[in-house]
Design a protein around this motif. Structure first.
Motif, mmCIF file in Angstrom:
data_model
loop_
_atom_site.group_PDB
_atom_site.id
_atom_site.type_symbol
_atom_site.label_atom_id
_atom_site.label_comp_id
_atom_site.label_asym_id
_atom_site.label_seq_id
_atom_site.Cartn_x
_atom_site.Cartn_y
_atom_site.Cartn_z
ATOM 1 N N LYS A 1 -63.773 -21.417 25.940
ATOM 2 C CA LYS A 1 -62.762 -20.368 25.829
ATOM 3 C C LYS A 1 -61.899 -20.262 27.083
ATOM 4 O O LYS A 1 -60.941 -19.484 27.098
ATOM 5 C CB LYS A 1 -63.419 -19.028 25.519
ATOM 6 C CG LYS A 1 -64.092 -18.996 24.149
ATOM 7 C CD LYS A 1 -64.708 -17.639 23.864
ATOM 8 C CE LYS A 1 -65.356 -17.607 22.479
ATOM 9 N NZ LYS A 1 -65.982 -16.297 22.168
ATOM 10 N N GLY A 2 -62.252 -21.013 28.123
ATOM 11 C CA GLY A 2 -61.484 -20.953 29.364
ATOM 12 C C GLY A 2 -60.683 -22.204 29.645
ATOM 13 O O GLY A 2 -60.325 -22.465 30.799
ATOM 14 N N ILE A 3 -60.369 -22.981 28.616
ATOM 15 C CA ILE A 3 -59.634 -24.231 28.814
ATOM 16 C C ILE A 3 -58.192 -24.062 28.339
ATOM 17 O O ILE A 3 -57.948 -23.509 27.266
ATOM 18 C CB ILE A 3 -60.297 -25.383 28.042
ATOM 19 C CG1 ILE A 3 -61.734 -25.590 28.525
ATOM 20 C CG2 ILE A 3 -59.504 -26.673 28.211
ATOM 21 C CD1 ILE A 3 -62.497 -26.616 27.727
ATOM 22 N N SER A 4 -57.253 -24.532 29.155
ATOM 23 C CA SER A 4 -55.841 -24.497 28.787
ATOM 24 C C SER A 4 -55.305 -25.920 28.675
ATOM 25 O O SER A 4 -55.884 -26.862 29.220
ATOM 26 C CB SER A 4 -55.030 -23.717 29.832
ATOM 27 O OG SER A 4 -55.478 -22.375 29.914
ATOM 28 N N LEU A 5 -54.186 -26.066 27.968
ATOM 29 C CA LEU A 5 -53.577 -27.378 27.755
ATOM 30 C C LEU A 5 -52.234 -27.440 28.476
ATOM 31 O O LEU A 5 -51.444 -26.494 28.429
ATOM 32 C CB LEU A 5 -53.373 -27.618 26.255
ATOM 33 C CG LEU A 5 -52.734 -28.942 25.861
ATOM 34 C CD1 LEU A 5 -53.597 -30.120 26.283
ATOM 35 C CD2 LEU A 5 -52.471 -28.991 24.356
ATOM 36 N N PHE A 6 -51.988 -28.575 29.128
ATOM 37 C CA PHE A 6 -50.770 -28.758 29.907
ATOM 38 C C PHE A 6 -50.119 -30.096 29.566
ATOM 39 O O PHE A 6 -50.812 -31.084 29.286
ATOM 40 C CB PHE A 6 -51.078 -28.704 31.405
ATOM 41 C CG PHE A 6 -51.721 -27.424 31.836
ATOM 42 C CD1 PHE A 6 -50.958 -26.353 32.269
ATOM 43 C CD2 PHE A 6 -53.100 -27.281 31.774
ATOM 44 C CE1 PHE A 6 -51.557 -25.162 32.650
ATOM 45 C CE2 PHE A 6 -53.713 -26.091 32.148
ATOM 46 C CZ PHE A 6 -52.944 -25.022 32.583
ATOM 47 N N VAL A 7 -48.799 -30.113 29.593
ATOM 48 C CA VAL A 7 -48.069 -31.362 29.471
ATOM 49 C C VAL A 7 -47.718 -31.807 30.887
ATOM 50 O O VAL A 7 -47.115 -31.065 31.658
ATOM 51 C CB VAL A 7 -46.819 -31.215 28.575
ATOM 52 C CG1 VAL A 7 -45.894 -30.113 29.067
ATOM 53 C CG2 VAL A 7 -46.072 -32.530 28.468
ATOM 54 N N VAL A 8 -48.148 -33.022 31.229
ATOM 55 C CA VAL A 8 -48.012 -33.528 32.599
ATOM 56 C C VAL A 8 -47.365 -34.918 32.538
ATOM 57 O O VAL A 8 -48.042 -35.903 32.231
ATOM 58 C CB VAL A 8 -49.388 -33.604 33.303
ATOM 59 C CG1 VAL A 8 -49.213 -33.980 34.770
ATOM 60 C CG2 VAL A 8 -50.147 -32.287 33.168
ATOM 61 N N PRO A 9 -46.076 -35.035 32.816
ATOM 62 C CA PRO A 9 -45.413 -36.341 32.707
ATOM 63 C C PRO A 9 -45.702 -37.248 33.898
ATOM 64 O O PRO A 9 -45.885 -36.768 35.025
ATOM 65 C CB PRO A 9 -43.933 -35.976 32.647
ATOM 66 C CG PRO A 9 -43.841 -34.682 33.392
ATOM 67 C CD PRO A 9 -45.130 -33.952 33.134
ATOM 68 N N LYS A 10 -45.722 -38.555 33.648
ATOM 69 C CA LYS A 10 -45.881 -39.533 34.735
ATOM 70 C C LYS A 10 -44.709 -39.406 35.702
ATOM 71 O O LYS A 10 -44.898 -39.353 36.925
ATOM 72 C CB LYS A 10 -45.955 -40.941 34.148
ATOM 73 C CG LYS A 10 -45.993 -42.053 35.176
ATOM 74 C CD LYS A 10 -46.039 -43.431 34.500
ATOM 75 C CE LYS A 10 -45.976 -44.567 35.500
ATOM 76 N NZ LYS A 10 -46.035 -45.897 34.817
ATOM 77 N N PHE A 11 -43.486 -39.378 35.162
ATOM 78 C CA PHE A 11 -42.291 -39.089 35.939
ATOM 79 C C PHE A 11 -41.754 -37.736 35.497
ATOM 80 O O PHE A 11 -41.623 -37.476 34.287
ATOM 81 C CB PHE A 11 -41.221 -40.161 35.727
ATOM 82 C CG PHE A 11 -41.530 -41.478 36.377
ATOM 83 C CD1 PHE A 11 -41.246 -41.694 37.721
ATOM 84 C CD2 PHE A 11 -42.116 -42.497 35.637
ATOM 85 C CE1 PHE A 11 -41.541 -42.908 38.315
ATOM 86 C CE2 PHE A 11 -42.407 -43.719 36.233
ATOM 87 C CZ PHE A 11 -42.129 -43.929 37.581
ATOM 88 N N LEU A 12 -41.454 -36.872 36.440
ATOM 89 C CA LEU A 12 -40.858 -35.590 36.108
ATOM 90 C C LEU A 12 -39.515 -35.829 35.424
ATOM 91 O O LEU A 12 -38.835 -36.828 35.688
ATOM 92 C CB LEU A 12 -40.695 -34.743 37.361
ATOM 93 C CG LEU A 12 -42.008 -34.394 38.078
ATOM 94 C CD1 LEU A 12 -41.728 -33.622 39.366
ATOM 95 C CD2 LEU A 12 -42.924 -33.588 37.167
ATOM 96 N N VAL A 13 -39.159 -34.907 34.550
ATOM 97 C CA VAL A 13 -37.947 -35.081 33.750
ATOM 98 C C VAL A 13 -36.936 -34.014 34.145
ATOM 99 O O VAL A 13 -37.249 -32.818 34.160
ATOM 100 C CB VAL A 13 -38.268 -34.981 32.245
ATOM 101 C CG1 VAL A 13 -37.012 -35.238 31.421
ATOM 102 C CG2 VAL A 13 -39.363 -35.977 31.866
ATOM 103 N N ASN A 14 -35.725 -34.451 34.503
ATOM 104 C CA ASN A 14 -34.665 -33.523 34.871
ATOM 105 C C ASN A 14 -34.132 -32.803 33.636
ATOM 106 O O ASN A 14 -34.392 -33.207 32.495
ATOM 107 C CB ASN A 14 -33.528 -34.286 35.562
ATOM 108 C CG ASN A 14 -33.992 -34.961 36.841
ATOM 109 O OD1 ASN A 14 -34.760 -34.384 37.618
ATOM 110 N ND2 ASN A 14 -33.534 -36.186 37.070
ATOM 111 N N ALA A 15 -33.390 -31.749 33.863
ATOM 112 C CA ALA A 15 -32.886 -30.929 32.766
ATOM 113 C C ALA A 15 -32.008 -31.721 31.804
ATOM 114 O O ALA A 15 -31.937 -31.412 30.610
ATOM 115 C CB ALA A 15 -32.102 -29.734 33.325
ATOM 116 N N ASP A 16 -31.338 -32.758 32.308
ATOM 117 C CA ASP A 16 -30.480 -33.559 31.442
ATOM 118 C C ASP A 16 -31.239 -34.679 30.733
ATOM 119 O O ASP A 16 -30.629 -35.501 30.038
ATOM 120 C CB ASP A 16 -29.314 -34.145 32.239
ATOM 121 C CG ASP A 16 -29.770 -35.108 33.332
ATOM 122 O OD1 ASP A 16 -30.999 -35.287 33.504
ATOM 123 O OD2 ASP A 16 -28.894 -35.668 34.021
ATOM 124 N N GLY A 17 -32.568 -34.719 30.906
ATOM 125 C CA GLY A 17 -33.384 -35.729 30.249
ATOM 126 C C GLY A 17 -33.604 -36.993 31.051
ATOM 127 O O GLY A 17 -34.386 -37.866 30.636
#
Length: 595
Positions: A223-239
């Protein structure tokens, strides 16, 4: 070594006559799903599978992947094949049109996915994990994350992973220790994950990791586990791609099989902490991840079907070519192809019958998913979702357990040369072996089946299926055909065994859970055996009406194969029932010191 030829006729038969493709095509949003379109899709997929993916399967097994300084290089041919795969739009086929997918029904995409898995299972795992990650983000992610990640994940330009397992936790996710520290609009993720399929590779420019971790104030346990999206390369606002995130592949595993697929040890936050974004609600990550896991479990079950088909094709080809010994009853006669020897025929029939039952089950489950998603009647949607939930662990567990035996039989058909790697028969068995383990072992699937899927609803879903089986039994009896009567008698014995075992589980699950769990895997196998037998009986019913058509030989084979299943496989149901009802005490009786 034989290549792979997609069994499109068998696939279409299972889709049309057992899973009800016409019903799926009639659902809202499926107007373009015509028989001609489906056949065209399968024909093109079959070409891609046999001409692009199958030829590099053995190369991936022999060469494997290489990891140097955190960078993974795939086997020769894989990167080029992946480029062709996404350029042809295959990756996007099952995904929602909202993000660039083609939105085809699960039933259609399941048949195509079987081809990818049979032609090159290691390669196919990349798409499977990516589409699972797409499903998790689409169902639970923030809107900005959907717009930022999903179009390129759906196209295949970026791939996805599922990061659950840690060395101290294994299948017990309550022991996950990876941490997530809040920081503004994001989190800093740290920890190490193991067994991450396609966790690092050179086929795509970015990899989007779905990671389970704990917030600082998280309660203990699942009940104490959360899920995260973690990209290899960070993505800028324009993709566009930004800086490299603080995560790295520490190593890849040296495995028994699926060598063409890198299985990574992923280290997050070795320095300042990997940047990740919360998916869904805090401390409810496991529920979000199960969207991805259930997708993966059905597809791993499909791997059992696919690798079994590949092993069968190779064994059949060898049996037709290998000439050895005179036929039984003709001592001193000229040697014949071993397919003419009764025991080899028995092995091939056993492989063939089980594969057809497994395929029927997997496709039937896919059709239930389509109805649960799109049927206009909410009551029908709920009922079909209940059946989908019941079938998910059965497809995963029963099809993969069968695959171990079928690929082993494939080696046996080859005799001594089957034990030699150059023939290729060994690879199928080695590749199949993981399928009963990952995405939840057979034991985990079985406990889920008897607890969440049977005991919780008092057997309602099983009883729904038993009702449909009884209707088939009546049709078999009314047909007045000798072979159908034999099939019906065997199926009736199987349904009675399933009914008896289910009633025993319902009576004992709450008051004696250990005894119920002792029979959980036999119960899962019982469900698969009987439901598979029911679908094979339906196949025989349909095929019997077509014995005077131009496809008479094809349909005659369906009847014979269904009868073989009824006479050789369905009798196993009684043994499973006995083990469930009467065998718990012997499972639990021995003192630990006496093992």
């Amino acid at each position: 070594m034989t290549t792979y030829v997609a069994p499109t006729r068998d696939m279409l038969f299972a889709m049309n006559d057992l899973a009800g493709l016409a019903e799926i095509a009639a659902l809202p949003g499926n107007d373009e799903v015509t028989p001609d379109l489906v056949e065209a899709i399968l024909d093109e997929a079959a070409k891609f599978a046999s001409e692009v993916l199958a030829p590099i399967n053995a190369q991936g097994d022999r060469q494997g992947c290489q990891c140097k300084d955190g960078e993974v290089t795939t086997a020769d041919g894989f990167k080029a094949a992946y480029s062709k795969f996404i350029e042809s739009g295959w990756n996007a086929m099952p995904a929602s049109p909202d993000f660039g997918g083609q939105g085809l029904p699960s039933l259609v995409s399941t048949a195509v996915l079987e081809m990818w898995k049979a032609s090159n299972m290691a390669f196919s795992l990349c798409q499977m994990l990516t589409l699972g990650a797409v499903a998790a983000i689409a169902h639970h992610g923030r809107e900005q994350d959907k717009q930022l990640y999903l179009p390129k994940m759906v196209s295949g330009e970026w791939t996805g992973t599922m990061n659950l397992t840690e060395s101290q936790a294994g299948s017990d996710l309550s022991a996950v220790r990876s941490k997530a520290q809040p920081e503004g609009d994001h989190y800093r993720i740290s920890g190490t994950k193991i067994f991450i399929t396609w966790g690092e590779h050179d086929m795509a420019e970015n990899i989007i990791h779905m990671v389970l971790a704990r917030l600082p104030d998280a309660p203990e346990g699942t009940k104490g586990i959360s899920l995260f999206v973690v990209p290899k390369f960070l993505v800028n606002a324009d993709g566009s791609l930004g800086q490299r995130n603080d995560l790295i592949c520490a190593s890849i595993e040296h495995k028994m099989g699926i060598h063409g697929s890198p299985t990574a040890v992923m280290a997050f936050g070795e320095n300042e902490g990997a940047i990740g974004y919360l998916v869904g609600e805090a401390n409810r990550g496991l529920a979000c991840m199960f969207t991805m896991m259930n997708h993966a479990r059905l597809n791993v079950g499909l791997e059992g079907v696919a690798i079994s088909e590949r092993a069968y094709q190779q064994a059949l080809g060898y049996a037709r070519e290998r000439v050895q010994s005179s036929p039984i009853g003709s001592p001193g006669g000229a040697p014949v192809a071993i397919i003419r020897h009764p025991d080899v025929r028995r092995m091939l029939m056993n492989m063939k019958a089980r594969i057809e039952a497994m395929r029927a089950l997997a496709y039937f489950a896919a059709a239930q998913m389509d109805k649960a998603h799109s049927h206009p009647d909410p009551d029908e949607r709920r009922m079909r979702q209940t059946i989908t939930d019941l079938l998910t662990p059965v497809v995963k567990g029963w099809c993969t357990e069968n695959a171990i035996d079928i690929t082993s039989t494939g080696i046996q058909v080859h005799g001594g040369v089957g034990f030699i790697e150059e023939t290729g028969a060994c690879q199928h068995m080695r590749d199949a072996r993981i399928t009963t383990i990952y995405e939840g072992t057979t034991g985990i699937q079985a406990n889920d089946l008897i607890g969440r899927k049977v005991a919780r609803d008092k057997g309602a879903a099983v009883k729904l299926l038993l009702g449909e089986m009884n209707a088939t039994l009546a049709a078999l009896d009314a047909a007045g055909d000798k072979e159908l009567r034999v099939i019906g008698e065997s199926l009736q014995g199987g349904t009675l065994a399933l009914e008896q075992a289910t009633e025993w589980l319902l009576a004992n699950y709450d008051r004696n859970p250990a005894s119920a769990a002792a029979g959980a895997v036999p119960y899962l196998k019982l469900c698969g055996t009987v439901i598979g037998g029911w679908l094979m009986a339906r196949a025989a019913l349909v095929a019997t009406t077509r014995l005077s058509t131009a496809d008479a030989d094809f349909h005659r084979a369906k009847v014979v194969t269904a009868r073989f299943y009824a006479e050789h496989v369905l009798p196993e149901a009684q043994a499973y029932c006995q083990a469930i009802v009467n065998g718990a005490s012997s499972v639990l009786a021995l003192e630990e010191s006496l093992f």
